[in-house]
Structure formats: structure tokens, C-alpha cells
Design a protein around this motif. Sequence first.
Motif, short mmCIF file in Angstrom:
data_model
loop_
_atom_site.label_atom_id
_atom_site.label_comp_id
_atom_site.label_asym_id
_atom_site.label_seq_id
_atom_site.Cartn_x
_atom_site.Cartn_y
_atom_site.Cartn_z
N ILE A 477 0.55 -1.15 0.00
CA ILE A 477 0.09 0.02 0.03
C ILE A 477 0.83 1.14 0.01
N GLU A 478 0.45 2.33 -0.75
CA GLU A 478 0.84 3.64 -0.81
C GLU A 478 -0.18 4.59 -0.67
N PRO A 479 0.20 6.03 -0.47
CA PRO A 479 -0.75 6.93 -0.18
C PRO A 479 -2.08 6.86 -1.36
N ASP A 480 -1.47 6.68 -2.44
CA ASP A 480 -2.58 6.71 -3.69
C ASP A 480 -2.80 5.41 -4.47
N ARG A 481 -2.18 4.62 -3.94
CA ARG A 481 -2.38 2.97 -4.64
C ARG A 481 -2.10 2.04 -3.81
N ARG A 482 -2.37 0.75 -4.40
CA ARG A 482 -1.90 -0.42 -3.75
C ARG A 482 -1.65 -1.46 -5.02
N THR A 483 -0.64 -2.21 -4.74
CA THR A 483 -0.20 -3.25 -5.68
C THR A 483 -0.52 -4.58 -5.13
N VAL A 484 -1.21 -5.44 -5.97
CA VAL A 484 -1.46 -6.87 -5.53
C VAL A 484 -0.63 -7.93 -6.44
N ALA A 489 4.38 -21.08 -3.70
CA ALA A 489 5.53 -21.11 -2.56
C ALA A 489 6.98 -21.18 -3.07
N ASP A 490 7.13 -21.54 -4.25
CA ASP A 490 8.33 -21.48 -5.03
C ASP A 490 8.65 -19.83 -5.61
N GLY A 491 7.86 -19.20 -5.48
CA GLY A 491 8.07 -17.79 -5.99
C GLY A 491 7.49 -17.56 -7.47
N ARG A 492 6.73 -18.33 -7.98
CA ARG A 492 5.83 -17.92 -9.29
C ARG A 492 4.82 -17.10 -9.32
N ILE A 493 4.92 -16.06 -9.86
CA ILE A 493 3.89 -14.95 -9.88
C ILE A 493 2.76 -15.42 -10.68
N LEU A 494 1.52 -15.52 -10.06
CA LEU A 494 0.34 -16.05 -10.55
C LEU A 494 -0.60 -14.76 -11.21
N ASP A 495 -0.34 -13.65 -10.37
CA ASP A 495 -1.22 -12.41 -11.10
C ASP A 495 -0.58 -11.22 -10.38
N THR A 496 -0.97 -10.06 -11.04
CA THR A 496 -0.30 -8.96 -10.48
C THR A 496 -1.27 -7.53 -10.92
N PHE A 497 -1.72 -6.88 -10.02
CA PHE A 497 -2.56 -5.66 -10.47
C PHE A 497 -2.32 -4.63 -9.77
N GLU A 498 -3.04 -3.32 -10.10
CA GLU A 498 -2.67 -2.19 -9.35
C GLU A 498 -4.12 -1.44 -9.17
N GLN A 499 -4.24 -0.83 -8.11
CA GLN A 499 -5.54 -0.02 -7.85
C GLN A 499 -5.41 1.26 -7.22
N PRO A 500 -5.90 2.19 -8.01
CA PRO A 500 -5.71 3.76 -7.17
C PRO A 500 -6.70 3.79 -6.38
#
Length: 525
Positions: A477-484, A489-500
Motif C-alpha cells: 500500500i501507498e498513499p494513492d495506490r495499492r499493488t497486489v 511457494a516457489d516464487g511463481r507469480i500468478l497474477d499482479t494488478f494495481e488499484q488507485p
Amino acid sequence: MIRSAFMVPLFLLCAPVAVQAAPPVAAPPGVHLLTLEDRSLARAEPTHTVGFHDRSARRVKIRHSADGWAKPHPMQREGRVWRISVDDLDLEPGLHAFKFLINGRWEAGENRMLYINDEGLIDYPPALYLTWQRDPTTTMTIHWHTDHPDDPSVIQYRAKGDDEWRRAQGDKTEFPFTDRWIHTVELTGLTPNRRYEFRRDDAPKGYTFQTMPDTLDAPLRFVTGGDIYHEKEWMDAMNRRAAALDPAFVVIGGDLAYADGLPENAGRWHVYFESFYHHLVAPDGRMIPQVVAVGNHEMRDHFLFWHDDYEPTTEWRERVAPYFFNLFAFPGHPGYNVLDFADYMSIVFLDTMHLNTIKDEQLEWMKPVFADRKDRPHLFPVYHVPAYPSNRNPDDLVNTEIREYWLPVFEAAGVRLAFENHDHTFKVTHPIRAGKIHPNGIVFIGDGAWGVDVRPVDDRWYLRTAESVRHLFEIVIEPDRRTVRALTADGRILDTFEQPTPATRHPTPNTRHPPPATRHPAPPQ
């Protein structure tokens, strides 16, 4: 089902031996005496020898996970007790699975667990963990377990760099269905965003923690997930992944140790806390707090509607969920609560019809809780059963009532991200508002697969992505956004997105949600 290093090889499995229950026999000094009925992890005093008694036993051996179940370790009979030392078992410090072979046949039931401490003695696994009861910027709650009722509930602490130790007195309560004690000390009046050292009054080892900042001047990271412990290896691996991300804390959405409130499952809590103690440690060595919601496996029979004697009282809740309220100071009674991080974030912990109804008192409580926090840049509800499940029937009673009664409250407060669990899958929904995909809707992430068997996912209109895989979510979390981000467990990234997160965006709620279901869901699995 037991797997990997803790799995009994199939070629070793035999029909369970039918043996008669043994009469009581006194444990010899220094022996951790077990029977077919007594499956305890340890005794009040650490011991060096495993003992076993059953009057029908003519030969007794032990096999264990430390050597892959490959070697039988014969026990020697002395009087009425079969014995073997830790040295003869070739066990290193740590937690190990084992079973008895009685007259050449495996004993019935799940694997037993044995913890060897650093002195090479049979002991309880360590249990020391952090949480909050209120303001994470100026407080910290410390829990730990000991074996004696007269052990002091006292913590010494100081800000890192200070010379003088301060002392804080707490309280203790019995660990249900065990001979252990749960100690709780809350430290208050702390400085925000400060590193602290602490130690037990009766133990020299020191630990550290970090208070939360009172302003969001830099990104703040935490992780969330649920459905923690089917298999120890899976739980350990995900705890290590969570720790490697260096989060400020962990949010767990229920179904922790799968103890179901039953006496015979008390040992699962010992394994749970041992894993978090050893594996959920930040890269700089500090302890990472955990804050938890209640799930169906924290209680007997999973949901309140399966209890003919249900009543909304403290006595009833502690009777059906005896571990939950004793082991964790938060959320406390009645089972739902809110945690405010200054004025930049609030996390609301809810109960999906386990110890409280969806409607009634909980609904009336949550309406002002969300309304009063609608200007928070980050406002997150966390709960167990999902509004939008990825595996189970979305028309079941609990799912439908959440959509009918809770989602209008979420929407009115401007919630944009909700944490769900229970289905043992990974999912991210489209943003949803009033039962339809909408750009200003809520994204529901889940569905609880930290360390459990995963289930298949269905192709449903509201799912943006879903997969049968164990995972956790990293939230920054940041003041104007969040990143998900979702990771395995082995570090594979399944998904990423950002919300203002503009504090001024509050869509007018549309209350045209589906009506509540009129039937009960199928019994939980």
C-alpha cells in the motif's frame, strides 16, 4: 492423507492392528510414555526416552520421517514399558512424524509427531507469536506457551539502542485439552515505526519486532491468505515464501490448524505454531505479527446452523471454539473486530456464520464501522467463506447472504478490495458492483490455499483468473495506490494488478443484490 517426508510408503501399509486398550501404567522417570489412546506430543518436563505400553504387544518398533520411514527402530521392553532413546532413534532437533509398529503391523490413526529440542530432548515445539488487539502503531501483543502454571507472564522490552529494560506484566490461561499454559502480554505506549527488543522474564533469548508507522510515508507491505495447515511441508514452504517477502505482518482469513475445536486435535496447534516460529521470520530476524479471522475449522461442526443449541453468547462460542479465543487475543469476542492503522488503513475481520450470523448483531456492528472509515485510502474486509466462490456453489446460503447483506455496506464505504478464503483455490475476480462487472466495483481475491489440498476451479462469469494452486497474496500500500501480487511457494507469480485509492471516490451503492438463499449449504468437507 500424509505426503512427502511425512508419508508412510505404500508398500509398508498393513491392516491396522486390533489391540485391546491398556490399563493405566505409571510413566518411569525420564520416559515420555504413550499408549494407543495417549498421543500427546510431550510431557511437562523434557524427556530423553520414548515409551509405549500395551499389554498385547510382543514386539514394538518405530519408523519415522527423518530417514524417510526406511529403518525400523526396535524398542526394548523393561517391565511393562517398551522404550527407546532419542539417540537410538537418530533424530536431530526439529519436528518429526512417526508411528509404532506393533507385532509387525502399523498402529491405526494419523501419524504421531515428536519434537526434539536443541538439547536433544523430547519437548513441546516452541510457541511464541505476535498479534495486535488495538493500534498497531503503539502496541504489540505477545503470546507464548509454557508447561507450568507458575511460569511468569512477564516480558522485558526496550527500544533498540536503549540501555534500560522495561517490564510488562500480562496474564495466562489454560491451553484447552493440554497441560500447557498460554501467556499474553500487551505492550502499550510504544513509539510508531520503531524497532523493539523483547525477551521473556524467565528466558534469556531475545527477539525483535517493529511497530507500524503512524503515517504512510513509504510503501507498506503485508501478505494475506487462508486455509493454512493440511500438510506441514506445504505450510512450512508457504511460511518461508511469506517471510522472504519481508512483510510488516500477515493477515490470515481462517482455517488455521484444522483442529475443529476437538480435544484429539490439540497437537495440530503445536505443529502450527512451531512452523510459524521457525519459518515466518523476516530476513532481518524480526518476528512478523499475524492477525487472524475465524473459519469453519476453528470450531466444532463448522457452522452455527449445524448446532441445535446455538446461542449468541460468550459461553456458547467458547464451548464450540475452545482453542480460538484462548490462543489469539484478536479478534476476541464475539469473533469479529476492526484493526485501524492510524488514518491510512483499516482491516475489518468478519465471521461468515461460524460463531455469529451474517445478519443481526454483526451486520448492525459493521454498518457504522465501514461508514466511519469510508475516507481511509485502504479499507479491507477479510473473512472466510467467499461471496464469489471459485469452487463451491455460489447459491449456497452463506455465500448468498454475504452478497445480500454485506456487499451493499462494502460498496457504500468505497471498498475496492476484499480478502476471501475457504475454497482451496487461487482466484481474482473482475471488479464487481451490484452483482455485475463494473469498473468501480470490488475485486475479490482468494480463495484460501496456503497449505492445503487444492480443488478444481469452475469457469464463472465473475472470475478474471483462477487456478488450482497453493498461493499467498502480497499487498503493497501507498498513499494513492495499492499493488497486489499472487505468488506460489516457489516464487511463481500468478497474477499482479494495481488499484488507485483516491479517498474521494465513493460510488453510490446499488442494493439490487440477489435475494438470500432459502436452503442450507452442503456440509463442509
